[in-house]
Design an enzyme around this catalytic site. Sequence first.
Site, PDB file in Angstrom:
ATOM      1  N   ILE A 186     -43.141  45.622  37.750  1.00  0.00           N
ATOM      2  CA  ILE A 186     -42.152  45.823  38.712  1.00  0.00           C
ATOM      3  C   ILE A 186     -41.129  46.869  38.752  1.00  0.00           C
ATOM      4  CG2 ILE A 186     -40.264  44.802  40.448  1.00  0.00           C
ATOM      5  CD1 ILE A 186     -41.861  42.152  40.030  1.00  0.00           C
ATOM      6  N   GLY A 187     -40.668  46.958  37.398  1.00  0.00           N
ATOM      7  CA  GLY A 187     -39.661  48.016  36.900  1.00  0.00           C
ATOM      8  C   GLY A 187     -40.297  49.593  37.053  1.00  0.00           C
ATOM      9  N   THR A 208     -33.566  48.685  34.112  1.00  0.00           N
ATOM     10  CA  THR A 208     -33.965  47.933  32.769  1.00  0.00           C
ATOM     11  C   THR A 208     -35.469  47.240  32.939  1.00  0.00           C
ATOM     12  OG1 THR A 208     -32.802  45.894  33.596  1.00  0.00           O
ATOM     13  CG2 THR A 208     -31.659  47.483  32.302  1.00  0.00           C
ATOM     14  N   GLY A 209     -35.964  46.680  31.880  1.00  0.00           N
ATOM     15  CA  GLY A 209     -37.300  46.133  31.987  1.00  0.00           C
ATOM     16  C   GLY A 209     -38.485  46.910  32.411  1.00  0.00           C
ATOM     17  N   TYR A 244     -36.247  29.896  32.313  1.00  0.00           N
ATOM     18  CA  TYR A 244     -36.261  31.208  33.382  1.00  0.00           C
ATOM     19  C   TYR A 244     -35.504  30.933  34.658  1.00  0.00           C
ATOM     20  CZ  TYR A 244     -38.356  34.785  35.969  1.00  0.00           C
ATOM     21  OH  TYR A 244     -38.543  35.988  36.898  1.00  0.00           O
ATOM     22  N   SER A 302     -35.609  34.730  40.496  1.00  0.00           N
ATOM     23  CA  SER A 302     -36.524  34.106  40.981  1.00  0.00           C
ATOM     24  C   SER A 302     -36.159  32.612  41.087  1.00  0.00           C
ATOM     25  CB  SER A 302     -37.594  34.078  39.782  1.00  0.00           C
ATOM     26  OG  SER A 302     -38.599  32.975  39.735  1.00  0.00           O
TER      27      SER A 302
END
Length: 257
Positions: free
Chosen positions: A24-25, A16-17, A169, A160
């Site tokens: 990064i994905g 995903t993403g 986040y 994170s």
Amino acid sequence: MTTGAFPTRRPLALVTGVGRTVGIGAGIARRLAASGWDIAFTYWNPYDARMAWGTEPGATGAIDRDLAEQGATTAAIEADLADPDTPARVYDETERRLGPVTALVMCHCESVDSGLLDTTVESFDRHFAVNTRATWLLIREFGRRFTAEHGTGRIISLTSDHTVGNLPYGASKGAMDRITLAAAHELAHLGVTANAVNPGPVDTGWMSEGIRAHCLEATPLGRLGTPQDTAHLVDFLCSREGQWVNGQLLKSNGGIA
């Protein structure tokens, strides 16, 4: 876009993403494709459009071609993970086009900088919908549908620990960690491993000069993290050799202080 019969030799990873070629994905998808995986990947351009870097025209097609060059059969799926109905739809489309999923790698996120005093309720709720609730729903669908050989299933989420000045986040990622690590135990009967990976600050075009300088100074090796650094670890975790690493929150950040 490469499609066709269900794969007979290559396992299938859902990543995903994967919205930007430098993300990064995308780096993880390329590494897994090179290691023999077929790839279904999701993207959501309206998120990038809201961010400073903006959308990347043609990114989906470019990523798809990169994966195909590695021998992967692919499926690109547009997915608004703020919608609770989306995870099941993503699996339905993946299974229809490519077959059952063996590895789930979650790189999607909502990330808008704000702190304790200026975060809005709407933003807080959106972060938890995308980063936390969607992760739970994707893992739940994975557990309900998993049919591969016992011991081959993999779940990996990217996390994170940056919460100060980035409250919704960091808080939603912290909750995501707990959900991911719970899967290592609740899906043990399926032989599925589950780990969370913290790649630290990776330069995918979002860093200001100040942030870049700080990260260079704070990292013992004196360089910035890359998508490839994260991809190599994910690749190992998805391999048979990586099976014994389970239920862990792994830092792959160059030792940044």
